[in-house]
Design a protein around this motif. Structure first.
Motif, PDB file in Angstrom:
ATOM      1  N   GLU A   1      54.703  45.694  27.794  1.00 23.48           N
ATOM      2  CA  GLU A   1      55.479  44.251  27.424  1.00 23.48           C
ATOM      3  C   GLU A   1      55.368  44.354  29.922  1.00 23.48           C
ATOM      4  OE1 GLU A   1      60.502  42.681  28.580  1.00 23.48           O
ATOM      5  OE2 GLU A   1      59.500  44.460  27.267  1.00 23.48           O
ATOM      6  N   ALA A   2      55.392  45.153  30.166  1.00 20.96           N
ATOM      7  CA  ALA A   2      55.475  45.308  31.628  1.00 20.96           C
ATOM      8  C   ALA A   2      53.688  44.079  32.173  1.00 20.96           C
ATOM      9  CB  ALA A   2      55.735  46.156  32.398  1.00 20.96           C
ATOM     10  N   MET A   3      52.434  44.967  31.158  1.00 18.82           N
ATOM     11  CA  MET A   3      51.008  44.183  31.676  1.00 18.82           C
ATOM     12  C   MET A   3      51.007  43.251  31.212  1.00 18.82           C
ATOM     13  SD  MET A   3      49.897  46.468  32.970  1.00 18.82           S
ATOM     14  CE  MET A   3      48.265  46.506  32.536  1.00 18.82           C
ATOM     15  N   ILE A   4      51.953  42.742  30.142  1.00 20.34           N
ATOM     16  CA  ILE A   4      51.741  41.048  29.630  1.00 20.34           C
ATOM     17  C   ILE A   4      52.313  40.224  30.897  1.00 20.34           C
ATOM     18  CG2 ILE A   4      52.567  39.110  27.649  1.00 20.34           C
ATOM     19  CD1 ILE A   4      52.148  41.874  25.593  1.00 20.34           C
ATOM     20  N   ILE A   5      53.815  40.800  31.726  1.00 19.05           N
ATOM     21  CA  ILE A   5      54.587  40.009  32.147  1.00 19.05           C
ATOM     22  C   ILE A   5      53.705  39.902  33.642  1.00 19.05           C
ATOM     23  CG2 ILE A   5      56.240  39.490  33.690  1.00 19.05           C
ATOM     24  CD1 ILE A   5      58.086  40.532  31.507  1.00 19.05           C
ATOM     25  N   TYR A   6      52.731  40.689  34.022  1.00 18.96           N
ATOM     26  CA  TYR A   6      52.170  40.697  35.385  1.00 18.96           C
ATOM     27  C   TYR A   6      51.179  40.382  34.914  1.00 18.96           C
ATOM     28  CZ  TYR A   6      55.876  44.201  36.584  1.00 18.96           C
ATOM     29  OH  TYR A   6      57.030  44.831  37.150  1.00 18.96           O
ATOM     30  N   ILE A   7      50.296  40.417  34.171  1.00 20.95           N
ATOM     31  CA  ILE A   7      48.923  39.444  34.009  1.00 20.95           C
ATOM     32  C   ILE A   7      48.629  38.282  33.640  1.00 20.95           C
ATOM     33  CG2 ILE A   7      47.237  39.323  32.225  1.00 20.95           C
ATOM     34  CD1 ILE A   7      47.207  42.261  31.210  1.00 20.95           C
ATOM     35  N   LEU A   8      50.277  37.754  32.936  1.00 21.37           N
ATOM     36  CA  LEU A   8      50.262  36.120  32.665  1.00 21.37           C
ATOM     37  C   LEU A   8      50.651  35.458  34.739  1.00 21.37           C
ATOM     38  CD1 LEU A   8      52.643  35.991  29.734  1.00 21.37           C
ATOM     39  CD2 LEU A   8      50.338  34.988  30.654  1.00 21.37           C
ATOM     40  N   LEU A   9      51.545  36.112  34.873  1.00 20.61           N
ATOM     41  CA  LEU A   9      51.957  35.620  36.629  1.00 20.61           C
ATOM     42  C   LEU A   9      50.573  35.862  37.429  1.00 20.61           C
ATOM     43  CD1 LEU A   9      55.471  37.370  36.597  1.00 20.61           C
ATOM     44  CD2 LEU A   9      55.058  35.091  37.150  1.00 20.61           C
ATOM     45  N   PHE A  10      49.842  37.146  37.532  1.00 21.18           N
ATOM     46  CA  PHE A  10      48.911  37.425  38.308  1.00 21.18           C
ATOM     47  C   PHE A  10      47.286  36.019  37.988  1.00 21.18           C
ATOM     48  CE2 PHE A  10      44.908  38.812  39.038  1.00 21.18           C
ATOM     49  CZ  PHE A  10      44.439  39.239  40.935  1.00 21.18           C
ATOM     50  N   SER A  11      47.167  36.480  36.499  1.00 21.62           N
ATOM     51  CA  SER A  11      46.816  35.024  36.596  1.00 21.62           C
ATOM     52  C   SER A  11      46.912  33.227  36.638  1.00 21.62           C
ATOM     53  CB  SER A  11      45.900  35.737  34.732  1.00 21.62           C
ATOM     54  OG  SER A  11      46.833  35.110  34.262  1.00 21.62           O
ATOM     55  N   ASN A  12      47.592  33.410  36.152  1.00 22.29           N
ATOM     56  CA  ASN A  12      48.235  32.340  36.405  1.00 22.29           C
ATOM     57  C   ASN A  12      48.407  31.415  38.074  1.00 22.29           C
ATOM     58  OD1 ASN A  12      50.171  29.415  36.233  1.00 22.29           O
ATOM     59  ND2 ASN A  12      51.689  29.888  36.486  1.00 22.29           N
ATOM     60  N   SER A  13      49.342  32.808  39.458  1.00 27.76           N
ATOM     61  CA  SER A  13      48.451  32.597  40.566  1.00 27.76           C
ATOM     62  C   SER A  13      47.815  32.306  41.415  1.00 27.76           C
ATOM     63  CB  SER A  13      49.626  33.684  41.090  1.00 27.76           C
ATOM     64  OG  SER A  13      49.787  33.924  42.247  1.00 27.76           O
ATOM     65  N   LEU A  14      46.279  33.590  40.531  1.00 25.18           N
ATOM     66  CA  LEU A  14      45.441  33.005  40.317  1.00 25.18           C
ATOM     67  C   LEU A  14      44.060  31.519  40.101  1.00 25.18           C
ATOM     68  CD1 LEU A  14      42.380  34.284  42.296  1.00 25.18           C
ATOM     69  CD2 LEU A  14      42.025  35.116  39.798  1.00 25.18           C
ATOM     70  N   LEU A  15      45.104  31.197  39.753  1.00 28.02           N
ATOM     71  CA  LEU A  15      44.287  29.966  38.649  1.00 28.02           C
ATOM     72  C   LEU A  15      44.691  28.903  39.384  1.00 28.02           C
ATOM     73  CD1 LEU A  15      42.472  28.845  36.924  1.00 28.02           C
ATOM     74  CD2 LEU A  15      44.191  28.639  35.180  1.00 28.02           C
ATOM     75  N   THR A  16      46.338  28.967  40.102  1.00 28.21           N
ATOM     76  CA  THR A  16      46.875  27.774  40.389  1.00 28.21           C
ATOM     77  C   THR A  16      46.348  27.362  42.202  1.00 28.21           C
ATOM     78  OG1 THR A  16      48.684  28.144  39.287  1.00 28.21           O
ATOM     79  CG2 THR A  16      49.287  27.221  41.644  1.00 28.21           C
ATOM     80  N   VAL A  17      46.079  28.928  43.119  1.00 29.54           N
ATOM     81  CA  VAL A  17      45.505  29.087  44.179  1.00 29.54           C
ATOM     82  C   VAL A  17      44.330  28.243  44.312  1.00 29.54           C
ATOM     83  CG1 VAL A  17      44.431  29.783  46.044  1.00 29.54           C
ATOM     84  CG2 VAL A  17      47.029  30.445  45.039  1.00 29.54           C
ATOM     85  N   VAL A  18      43.038  28.773  43.281  1.00 29.51           N
ATOM     86  CA  VAL A  18      41.928  28.108  43.002  1.00 29.51           C
ATOM     87  C   VAL A  18      41.254  26.668  42.477  1.00 29.51           C
ATOM     88  CG1 VAL A  18      39.805  28.028  42.004  1.00 29.51           C
ATOM     89  CG2 VAL A  18      40.818  29.909  42.821  1.00 29.51           C
ATOM     90  N   LEU A  19      42.179  26.277  41.662  1.00 27.24           N
ATOM     91  CA  LEU A  19      42.007  24.806  41.115  1.00 27.24           C
ATOM     92  C   LEU A  19      42.965  23.941  42.394  1.00 27.24           C
ATOM     93  CD1 LEU A  19      43.436  24.912  37.694  1.00 27.24           C
ATOM     94  CD2 LEU A  19      41.090  24.509  38.515  1.00 27.24           C
ATOM     95  N   ASN A  20      43.670  24.044  43.353  1.00 22.92           N
ATOM     96  CA  ASN A  20      44.745  23.230  43.681  1.00 22.92           C
ATOM     97  C   ASN A  20      43.535  23.500  45.461  1.00 22.92           C
ATOM     98  OD1 ASN A  20      47.660  21.658  43.386  1.00 22.92           O
ATOM     99  ND2 ASN A  20      47.597  24.084  42.766  1.00 22.92           N
ATOM    100  N   LEU A  21      43.162  24.555  45.932  1.00 25.31           N
ATOM    101  CA  LEU A  21      42.316  24.469  46.969  1.00 25.31           C
ATOM    102  C   LEU A  21      40.845  23.562  46.313  1.00 25.31           C
ATOM    103  CD1 LEU A  21      42.403  28.387  48.392  1.00 25.31           C
ATOM    104  CD2 LEU A  21      42.633  26.003  49.050  1.00 25.31           C
ATOM    105  N   LEU A  22      40.685  23.659  45.550  1.00 23.60           N
ATOM    106  CA  LEU A  22      39.752  22.496  44.831  1.00 23.60           C
ATOM    107  C   LEU A  22      40.002  21.095  45.447  1.00 23.60           C
ATOM    108  CD1 LEU A  22      38.505  23.876  41.724  1.00 23.60           C
ATOM    109  CD2 LEU A  22      36.776  24.406  44.146  1.00 23.60           C
ATOM    110  N   VAL A  23      41.451  20.657  44.812  1.00 21.57           N
ATOM    111  CA  VAL A  23      41.249  19.994  45.208  1.00 21.57           C
ATOM    112  C   VAL A  23      41.851  19.166  46.614  1.00 21.57           C
ATOM    113  CG1 VAL A  23      43.801  18.002  44.972  1.00 21.57           C
ATOM    114  CG2 VAL A  23      42.583  19.909  43.574  1.00 21.57           C
ATOM    115  N   ILE A  24      42.327  19.845  47.663  1.00 27.14           N
ATOM    116  CA  ILE A  24      42.287  20.039  48.649  1.00 27.14           C
ATOM    117  C   ILE A  24      41.462  20.132  49.766  1.00 27.14           C
ATOM    118  CG2 ILE A  24      43.462  21.408  51.496  1.00 27.14           C
ATOM    119  CD1 ILE A  24      45.854  22.801  49.018  1.00 27.14           C
ATOM    120  N   ILE A  25      40.440  20.744  49.171  1.00 25.17           N
ATOM    121  CA  ILE A  25      38.590  21.095  49.550  1.00 25.17           C
ATOM    122  C   ILE A  25      38.160  19.232  49.813  1.00 25.17           C
ATOM    123  CG2 ILE A  25      36.812  21.907  50.096  1.00 25.17           C
ATOM    124  CD1 ILE A  25      38.165  24.199  49.642  1.00 25.17           C
TER     125      ILE A  25
END
Length: 330
Positions: free
Chosen positions: A31-55
């Motif tokens: 359960e802990a691994m699922i939560i952390y993987i979801l939050l980490f992947s969501n965080s990484l994807l959010t940063v990458v996608l929004n950085l592409l828009v900003i650039i």
């Protein structure tokens, strides 16, 4: 036997050396691994996608328009959510907050600012599209770069002052609502937050969406009633109709995603149920709110062909070439 019980009891405390320590909310490893993987992947994807828009918007001169300035502001707020707010959620382990009471309040203060700015930017973009579709002749004079910049500035100032007002008591005395040592709890007037952060924004977006939809229907009827008109006029009407229907679909997706991500949080908050900050239910609700910041660049930017061209130029490093800012991406 007594020694084993004592050891077991100590391992369940956040800070065994402190008498008033909070107890850990122990999860299973899976359960802990699922939560952390979801939050980490969501965080990484959010940063990458929004950085592409900003650039993209910052680099290419063709994209320096009032509408894209609003998109840029939205991307910046969502970037902060992915870069600063989400990682702190990952740091929360077994319901133990280890960064102190002041950092707890500052974390929520930052979270409220970024999420509020994201919501307000969504409303501004809806207003911009409404004016562009329903009053296209006066759009260039009503919506200028300077006015868009002023709206962005007011958006962020409003988000800061609103968050300060909502968390004033918590900022004045950090940790006053904690029941034990190692807890991170704040107190906000949920009804005020509901109206300002959910009811007013979603009502504004829905009203604008309905207005755009009505205009699209009227244009469709106008096209059918003037079917015998000159070919040029019919062609222009079809173009307008397609543009409006596309904008209507885009706003429809915005409303659906916004409701999907924010409804669970406000429904639970208004029900009066208390959810432990580290429970799976709370983690899922927070994940949905953060997911909205990840989906925003998909909704607003991926619907535009210029974004796909910009991403291609960024990924292939062609933006490093001289005068690449003048490249044709429209």
């Amino acid at each position: 036997v007594d020694l084993r019980l004592c050891t077991l009891e100590e391992t369940e405390l956040c800070f065994p050396q402190v008498n008033t320590s909070c107890k850990k909310h122990v999860r299973s490893h899976s359960e802990a691994m699922i939560i952390y993987i979801l939050l980490f992947s969501n965080s990484l994807l959010t940063v990458v996608l929004n950085l592409l828009v900003i650039i993209s918007i910052s680099h290419f001169r063709q994209l320096h328009t009032p509408t894209n300035l609003l998109l840029l502001s939205l991307a910046v707020s969502d970037l902060f959510v992915g870069l600063l707010v989400m990682p702190f959620r990952i740091l929360l382990k077994e319901s133990c907050w280890i960064l102190g009471d002041l950092m707890c309040v500052l974390y929520y203060f930052l979270a409220f600012i970024t999420v509020c700015a994201s919501v307000v930017n969504m409303v501004l973009i809806s207003v911009d599209r409404y004016v562009a579709i329903c009053d296209p002749l006066h759009y260039p004079t009503k919506v200028t770069k300077k006015r868009a910049q002023l709206c962005v500035l007011l958006c962020w100032l409003y988000s800061v002052f609103y968050s300060f007002f909502l968390l004033y008591e918590n900022l004045k005395q950090p940790g006053r609502y904690n029941s034990c040592y190692g807890q991170c709890v704040i107190n906000v007037v949920i009804h005020v937050d509901l109206v300002m952060s959910f009811v007013i924004p979603i009502t504004s977006i829905v009203v604008l969406y309905l207005r755009v939809f009505v205009v699209a229907v009227l244009q469709a009827r106008s096209m059918r009633s003037h079917i015998t008109a000159v070919k040029l006029q019919s062609s222009a009407t079809v173009t307008v109709k397609k543009s409006e229907l596309k904008a209507a679909r885009t706003l429809g997706v915005i409303v659906t995603v916004f409701l999907m991500c924010y409804c669970p949080y406000y429904c639970v908050a208004l029900s009066g149920y208390y959810i432990i900050i580290s429970s799976s239910a709370y983690a899922f609700i927070v994940f949905l709110i953060f997911l909205n910041s990840c989906l925003n660049p998909v909704i607003y930017a991926f619907f535009y062909p210029w974004f796909r061209k910009s991403v291609k130029l960024i990924v292939t490093l062609e933006i490093l070439q001289p005068n690449s800012c003048r490249a044709n991406v429209l």
